[in-house]
Design a protein around this motif. Structure first.
Motif, short mmCIF file in Angstrom:
data_model
loop_
_atom_site.label_atom_id
_atom_site.label_comp_id
_atom_site.label_asym_id
_atom_site.label_seq_id
_atom_site.Cartn_x
_atom_site.Cartn_y
_atom_site.Cartn_z
N ASP A 36 0.86 -1.18 0.00
CA ASP A 36 0.00 0.00 0.00
C ASP A 36 0.90 1.22 0.00
N THR A 37 1.14 1.78 -1.17
CA THR A 37 2.04 2.92 -1.28
C THR A 37 1.29 4.20 -1.62
N GLY A 38 -0.02 4.18 -1.43
CA GLY A 38 -0.80 5.37 -1.75
C GLY A 38 -1.55 5.20 -3.06
N TRP A 39 -2.05 6.30 -3.61
CA TRP A 39 -2.80 6.24 -4.85
C TRP A 39 -1.87 5.93 -6.02
N VAL A 40 -2.33 5.06 -6.89
CA VAL A 40 -1.57 4.74 -8.10
C VAL A 40 -2.55 4.67 -9.26
N ASP A 41 -2.01 4.81 -10.47
CA ASP A 41 -2.85 4.67 -11.65
C ASP A 41 -3.09 3.19 -11.89
N VAL A 42 -4.34 2.80 -12.05
CA VAL A 42 -4.69 1.40 -12.25
C VAL A 42 -5.20 1.20 -13.66
N ASP A 43 -4.57 0.29 -14.40
CA ASP A 43 -5.00 0.02 -15.77
C ASP A 43 -6.32 -0.72 -15.76
N LYS A 44 -7.15 -0.43 -16.74
CA LYS A 44 -8.43 -1.13 -16.85
C LYS A 44 -8.18 -2.61 -17.07
N GLY A 45 -8.98 -3.42 -16.41
CA GLY A 45 -8.85 -4.86 -16.58
C GLY A 45 -7.99 -5.53 -15.52
N THR A 46 -7.35 -4.72 -14.65
CA THR A 46 -6.48 -5.30 -13.63
C THR A 46 -7.19 -5.45 -12.29
N TYR A 47 -8.45 -5.10 -12.24
CA TYR A 47 -9.19 -5.23 -11.00
C TYR A 47 -10.60 -5.73 -11.33
N SER A 48 -11.27 -6.29 -10.31
CA SER A 48 -12.61 -6.82 -10.53
C SER A 48 -13.50 -6.48 -9.34
N LEU A 49 -14.28 -5.44 -9.47
CA LEU A 49 -15.20 -5.02 -8.42
C LEU A 49 -16.64 -5.11 -8.89
N GLY A 50 -16.85 -5.63 -10.09
CA GLY A 50 -18.19 -5.65 -10.64
C GLY A 50 -18.38 -4.44 -11.53
N ASN A 51 -19.50 -4.35 -12.20
CA ASN A 51 -19.71 -3.24 -13.13
C ASN A 51 -20.97 -2.43 -12.81
N THR A 52 -21.45 -2.57 -11.57
CA THR A 52 -22.58 -1.74 -11.14
C THR A 52 -22.20 -1.01 -9.86
N ARG A 53 -22.88 0.06 -9.59
CA ARG A 53 -22.60 0.86 -8.40
C ARG A 53 -22.76 0.03 -7.13
N THR A 54 -23.83 -0.77 -7.09
CA THR A 54 -24.08 -1.60 -5.91
C THR A 54 -22.98 -2.62 -5.69
N ALA A 55 -22.54 -3.27 -6.77
CA ALA A 55 -21.49 -4.29 -6.68
C ALA A 55 -20.19 -3.68 -6.18
N ILE A 56 -19.86 -2.49 -6.68
CA ILE A 56 -18.62 -1.82 -6.27
C ILE A 56 -18.67 -1.46 -4.79
N VAL A 57 -19.79 -0.89 -4.34
CA VAL A 57 -19.94 -0.50 -2.94
C VAL A 57 -19.88 -1.73 -2.03
N ASP A 58 -20.57 -2.79 -2.43
CA ASP A 58 -20.57 -4.02 -1.63
C ASP A 58 -19.16 -4.60 -1.51
N ALA A 59 -18.42 -4.56 -2.62
CA ALA A 59 -17.06 -5.10 -2.62
C ALA A 59 -16.16 -4.29 -1.70
#
Length: 202
Positions: free
Chosen positions: A148-171
């Motif tokens: 955890d080194t702070g904020w970093v730029d994250v490339d699309k496709g390297t994370y999976s939190l879902g694709n809806t607002r509810t899914a992201i918040v729940d995750a």
């Protein structure tokens, strides 16, 4: 005498020392029962009842995240209970079977749900270590550490939190709960990040 204990007016007027001791012991017993996992997690214990109530309120929540609003907490009279205590009681109720099994198989008692959570996390971590070591051995020469080194730029496709607002918040809520991260800090960081992004866009 300078070291003498002063006697209050109420004691002088009839409240005996014996009565005060009795009251103090009664309060101490009440406090112990409230802060004793063995007592508070009984079928009719404080944390069990609180957790089950919060599960019902969470299910009725109109918010996408399932979070219980302050107004709802106030309506049902539990707003004055410490937020961390509410969170721990909800966690216990949602994981009651696993918690009771862990307590049953444990050789030690737990003074709080915080201690129980930590013990269960440590046990799960210990169970995962052989697998982690095996994976580490098979990935020699590859960099797989997470820092955890702070904020970093994250490339699309390297994370999976879902694709809806509810899914992201729940995750996010689940991740914070699993790793004991203060959700308020995450919210503040998200607001700061959004403000920075808006500033750059402008």
């Amino acid at each position: 005498m300078a070291n003498s204990v002063s006697i209050s007016k109420s004691t002088q007027e009839g409240t005996s020392l014996e009565t005060l001791v009795k009251e103090g012991k009664a309060l101490g017993k009440m406090w112990s029962a409230l802060h004793n996992v063995k007592q508070s997690t009984k079928a009719n214990g404080f944390d069990t009842r609180l957790g089950k109530l919060l599960i019902e309120l969470k299910a009725q929540s109109s918010l996408d995240s399932g979070q219980i609003s302050r107004q709802t907490l106030t309506t049902y009279g539990v707003h004055n209970i410490d937020r961390r205590r509410r969170s721990e009681a909800l966690w216990f109720a949602e994981n009651e079977v696993e918690c009771r099994e862990f307590i049953k198989n444990s050789k030690k008692g737990y003074t709080s749900l915080t201690a129980l959570q930590k013990a269960m996390r440590d046990a799960a971590k210990a169970d995962d270590e052989p697998t982690a070591k095996a994976e580490e051995t098979s990935n020699v020469g590859q960099s797989n550490g997470v820092k955890d080194t702070g904020w970093v730029d994250v490339d699309k496709g390297t994370y999976s939190l879902g694709n809806t607002r509810t899914a992201i918040v729940d995750a996010i809520f689940a991740h914070c709960n699993d790793h004991q991260i203060d959700i308020e800090t995450i919210i503040a960081d998200l607001q700061s990040k959004a403000a920075l992004a808006n500033k750059v866009a402008a």
